[in-house]
Scaffold this motif. Structure first.
Motif, short mmCIF file in Angstrom:
data_model
loop_
_atom_site.label_atom_id
_atom_site.label_comp_id
_atom_site.label_asym_id
_atom_site.label_seq_id
_atom_site.Cartn_x
_atom_site.Cartn_y
_atom_site.Cartn_z
N ASN A 1 49.26 -41.49 5.33
CA ASN A 1 50.57 -41.83 5.86
C ASN A 1 50.88 -41.02 7.13
OD1 ASN A 1 53.02 -43.26 5.77
ND2 ASN A 1 54.04 -41.68 4.58
N VAL A 2 50.53 -39.73 7.10
CA VAL A 2 50.76 -38.86 8.25
C VAL A 2 49.93 -39.33 9.45
CG1 VAL A 2 50.46 -36.52 9.16
CG2 VAL A 2 51.39 -36.85 6.87
N ILE A 3 48.66 -39.65 9.22
CA ILE A 3 47.79 -40.11 10.30
C ILE A 3 48.31 -41.41 10.91
CG2 ILE A 3 45.50 -41.04 10.78
CD1 ILE A 3 44.41 -38.95 8.79
N ALA A 4 48.74 -42.33 10.06
CA ALA A 4 49.31 -43.59 10.55
C ALA A 4 50.57 -43.34 11.35
CB ALA A 4 49.60 -44.53 9.38
N ASN A 5 51.38 -42.38 10.91
CA ASN A 5 52.62 -42.07 11.59
C ASN A 5 52.36 -41.49 12.99
OD1 ASN A 5 55.77 -40.82 10.19
ND2 ASN A 5 55.34 -41.66 12.20
#
Length: 375
Positions: free
Chosen positions: A69-73
């Protein structure tokens, strides 16, 4: 992975553990549970109950989902906020470090996203982020109007938002306290592209990132264990060049800091680790406080912070007299820098905000009177 000597020592240590519940909680608190799980699966210690391994696996899978989720964000911030505005930036630590330097990025837990941008572009970036559904955390009552945004961009070096994905985003205009260690423009100018998720984002080159983490993590006494894994991961990476790292450290006046951190990494990576069996007093001091901080909590780290040479340096040997004198002067001047809370109490237009230097004592007295009446 561990080499043969390290694996043998780790297996022996694992079989001496009698409280795996405490190990699991400690690994979670210190942000190294994925690394611990990976090694436990490889070592297969007989003392580890099967149910504990299952619990660790479930927690690790939740961390994997968070990190994805962090990487996508981060990719979304690049594509939806920074790229349309053509804001130069560099992202550091967290997801970009994990993707660039870890064989398995999921091994590195990323709590938030850190992005450095020029101060003069901060207000328009914040306006676009707030319009896109990001909510303010620090300051929590940040108004989405030009004057409020210009105020925080001018006077606050870090503004924290919460993304629609519930990820904490820290937008920095400066990464040290008074600007004597790092120059924002120079750091951004050295940025390199790297593929993180679906986007090609701007990251620090390897030598610059290595020097930065040595400085930043020493400032916090290496209180999180995953920072030690970062140190190892970067040094193992093909792009790491120790001589380039030392040259970079010299440019920033951080040679002693990097030298001692490299020694610490070598010492901690040895199966025959002895915390005080060396002749370097700087290393002894770093190990002493770091080992205490690794076992303490946030309050204990704050206690250690009171012993620091300056807010940017944990030890006197890291810096020189000129920097300490600069901090005494500029640190004193920082007392006159207004906070956003003071702005909200008495909003002034941009051209009159210099008056806060004189209003600060009056506003402070007002707050104390209000608090006294409330008591």
């Amino acid at each position: 992975m561990l080499d043969d000597a390290q694996a043998s020592a780790a297996w022996k240590l694992c079989n001496e553990v009698n409280d795996w519940e405490a190990v699991r909680h400690t690994a979670m608190d210190r942000f190294i549970l994925p690394v611990v799980y990976r090694h436990l699966r490889h070592l297969e210690p007989s003392s580890l109950p099967a149910e504990q391994l299952v619990l660790i696996k479930h927690q690790v899978m939740a961390l994997y989902r968070h990190d994805l989720n962090v990487i996508a964000n981060l990719a979304e911030i690049h594509e939806q906020l920074l790229l349309p505005l053509q804001v130069p930036y560099v992202t550091f630590k967290g997801p970009s470090l994990a993707v660039c330097y870890y064989d398995e990025p999921a091994m590195r837990f990323s709590r938030d996203i850190d992005i450095l941008v020029p101060r003069e572009r901060m207000a328009e970036l914040l306006a676009r982020a707030l319009a896109a559904g990001y909510t303010p955390l620090v300051p929590q009552d940040l108004g989405n109007d030009p004057v409020s945004l210009a105020f925080v961009a001018r006077y606050q070096k870090v503004i924290t938002l919460l993304s629609p994905r519930d990820i904490v985003i820290e937008f920095h205009s400066q990464i040290d306290n008074i600007g004597t260690v790092y120059d924002t423009r120079a750091l951004i100018a050295r940025a390199e592209p790297a593929r993180v998720g679906s986007a090609e984002v701007s990251v620090l080159p390897t030598d610059e990132l290595f020097v930065y983490i040595c400085w930043h993590h020493t400032k916090h006494f290496w209180s999180h264990l995953h920072w030690l894994v970062d140190l190892d991961a970067i040094q193992r990476h093909p792009s790491f060049d120790r001589q380039k790292a030392y040259a970079c450290a010299e440019r920033h006046g951080l040679t002693a800091t990097v030298e001692v951190c490299v020694k610490m990494a070598e010492l901690l990576g040895s199966p025959e680790f002895e915390p005080h069996d060396n002749q370097d007093e700087r290393l002894n001091a770093l190990l002493k406080f770091s080992l205490e901080a690794m076992q303490g909590d946030v309050l204990f780290e704050h206690h250690l912070a009171s012993k620091k040479a300056t807010p940017d340096y944990a030890f006197h040997w890291q810096t020189d007299r000129r920097h300490r004198l600069s901090w005494k002067l500029l640190g004193w001047l920082r007392r006159f820098r207004p906070s956003y809370a003071e702005y909200r109490v008495r909003p002034l237009p941009s051209g009159w905000q210099w008056l806060y230097c004189f209003l600060r004592p009056l506003l402070a007295c007002r707050r104390r009177l209000i608090n006294h009446d409330a008591d």
